[in-house]
Design an enzyme around this catalytic site. Structure first.
Site, PDB file in Angstrom:
ATOM      1  CE  LYS A 119      39.137  37.932  38.198  1.00  0.00           C
ATOM      2  NZ  LYS A 119      40.483  37.615  37.699  1.00  0.00           N
ATOM      3  CG  ASP A 127      45.789  21.938  45.351  1.00  0.00           C
ATOM      4  OD1 ASP A 127      44.972  21.996  46.290  1.00  0.00           O
ATOM      5  OD2 ASP A 127      45.462  22.062  44.156  1.00  0.00           O
ATOM      6  CB  SER A 161      42.613  36.769  40.750  1.00  0.00           C
ATOM      7  OG  SER A 161      43.142  36.610  39.462  1.00  0.00           O
TER       8      SER A 161
END
Length: 555
Positions: free
Chosen positions: A318, A304, A293
């Site tokens: 998740k 990224d 999460s």
């Protein structure tokens, strides 16, 4: 019975209220909603009138609500007023209690850990102690989560404990005054060799970003020029706190994550709102299969944006966001409201709860997993958690490691160790000798059925079948005994071969029993494969990993 009738009246009034104010939603079959609410109240009323035993209305409703929500996903949960502490803890990390972690070990409620400076510690409770009674009632074999009057409760209230303290034959009575408990989100930080800072982040509660900021500034003042952020075992928490932590290391205005839900309020972009702490410090983020999460928002966003190298094993996967809602009568509900997406556009949710098979969520079809690209053009994939840039696989099989941890093998050996060792060296200096490890192997072998029960499941079935036979079968009984001995021997051999990997885990658990969690983390850092891998990344190929594919100049 009057209470049950009142509950039915409340449900009927709720239904009429729902009918009067609810507006049809294009995505919802309005008639189906009303129809099934009526059916629910009819069932409730018939149970009141006809069921042979007295029914407890609260239990019936709680069971119905829990079953309904469980059919969706494991993160959508109902909290009745009696469990409101659990809901508050998820948001704040704060709860009313004594400041100890207790679990059933061999059927007895055993203190696994006490938190420094909180009531349990001040009263004399220590790791390894066994709590036999709470307020005069026996709790042997009872999960404390099922008790309304357990260790948690209103700050200022007193709970009376009967305790068998480690190494003492007679029981001790302790009166412990509950307090408001808040453990730090960052239980430990320190400066490692090569001026590498280390921050361990356990949770994302309301103080997570401030704890990280404090730790970072402290280490920077000591000369830190590289950072390891450890998110191993961190199951997540508040989305906003994850965004703030990423914001510390990326330019103001950078997109960090976005959410997509059914309502417009959950179709949002979360960007860096503040000036960063540091845009250039090299960073490694550590993840494992329990990093989930909010941990995946932090690690995925930094990956990224090519702002950090991710080291470890693939994370939990998740990609769902929950919101806690207030309900009537002080109840609450945590409900999944959206999916989140990292800056490249990927959603790392691994399980598909919308398409269950035999009642179980299925993993995202590999043919549907897509490739996205980081800022520098490195390929990353969705639907499978955060895949590290540097994979470090454990030497031991996951089965052995998880079973030893789950069944308290390190802790139980630590209890025996503490009985014969009044004191040990400080964290970072303590070493388990080869003789100590040999004792662990023999202790684990003697308790193999407890520590690796899956290895014995089929044997236990055979034993039960044999016991049910009217005629004894000595030959078969001997074969079963031989098989048990063979399994114990194989377990012993595995432990001998895994000495280098298991020793640090045992050392950390023993240190925690004498000191506290921060000391255990410090001890574990002395021989941590991922810490070593992170140091190697800094020294050898940090920039190369983040650079992305080579660009071909046009002529």
């Amino acid at each position: 019975m009057k209470i049950l009738k009142s509950s039915i009246l409340f449900l009927l009034l709720s239904l009429s209220s729902f009918s009067s104010f609810a507006q049809p939603n294009p995505s919802t079959n309005y008639f189906e909603v009303v129809k099934n609410l009526e059916i629910f109240t009819d069932v409730f009323r018939q149970l009141d009138q006809l069921y042979v035993e007295d029914a407890t209305p609260g239990n019936l409703v709680n069971t119905a609500l829990s079953g309904m929500l469980a059919s969706l996903d494991p993160y959508t949960v109902y909290y009745p007023e009696s469990k409101i502490e659990d809901a508050m803890y998820l948001q704040t990390g704060r709860y009313g209690g004594v400041g100890a972690r207790v679990d059933l070990v061999n059927g007895r409620n055993t203190v696994l850990e006490v938190f420094e400076s909180f009531p349990a510690y001040k009263s004399g409770l220590r790791a390894g102690d066994v709590i036999t009674h709470i307020n005069g009632k026996s709790i042997d074999g009872i999960d404390l989560d099922n008790l309304e009057d357990g260790l948690t409760g209103t700050p200022g209230s007193v709970v009376n404990l009967t305790v068998i303290q480690l190494g003492k034959p007679a029981a001790t009575e302790l009166a412990v005054t509950r307090e408001s408990i808040k453990t730090p989100d960052v239980p430990h930080f320190q400066l490692l060799e090569n001026n590498v800072g280390y921050i361990k982040l356990d949770e994302f509660t309301q103080t997570a970003s401030e704890d990280v900021k404090h730790s970072f500034n402290n280490l920077k003042a000591k000369g830190m020029n590289k950072l390891i952020l450890d998110l191993r075992g961190n199951g997540g928490g508040l989305l906003n706190e994850a965004v703030k932590i990423v914001n510390f290391f990326v330019p103001k205005g950078t997109e960090i994550t976005r959410t997509m839900g059914k309502t417009e309020s959950w179709k949002q972009v979360y960007s860096a709102q503040y000036e960063p702490l540091d845009l250039t410090i090299p960073m490694v983020v550590l993840v494992d299969e329990m990093s989930a999460s909010a941990s995946e928002i932090v690690s995925g966003s930094l990956q990224d944006l090519d702002r950090a190298v991710i080291v470890g094993v693939p994370s939990f996967g998740k990609g769902l966001v929950q919101q806690t809602l207030d309900l009537s009568y002080n109840a609450k509900m945590k409900v999944t409201v959206a999916k989140y997406y990292t800056p490249s556009g990927r959603c790392i949710q691994k399980l598909d709860y919308g398409n269950k098979k035999d009642g179980h969520a299925t993993q995202i079809d590999t043919s549907k997993i897509r490739t996205f690209y980081t800022t520098n053009g490195r390929p990353v994939k969705d639907g499978s958690g955060i895949y590290p840039d540097v994979i470090i696989s454990p030497l031991a099989s996951k089965e052995i490691l998880s079973q030893l941890q789950k069944n308290f093998a390190y802790f139980r050996f630590g209890v025996e160790f503490k009985k014969s060792h009044p004191s040990i060296d400080s964290a970072g200096s303590f070493k388990l000798t080869t003789i100590d490890y040999a004792e662990f192997v023999q202790y684990a072998k003697a308790n193999a059925k407890d520590f690796v029960p899956s290895w014995y499941n089929h044997i236990e079935m055979l034993e039960k079948e044999l016991a049910s036979q009217s005629v004894e079968n000595p030959a078969l009984k001997e074969q079963i005994n031989n098989l048990q001995n063979a399994i114990a021997g194989a377990f012993e051999n595995s432990l001998v071969q895994l000495q280098n990997e298991l020793t640090p885990k045992i050392e950390a658990k023993i240190v925690e029993m004498y000191y506290f969690r921060s000391a255990a983390i410090k001890q574990s850092l002395t021989n941590d494969a991922l810490i070593n891998a992170a140091q190697e990344v800094f020294q050898k190929n940090y920039s190369t990993i983040l650079a992305g594919p080579a660009k071909i100049e046009k002529k």
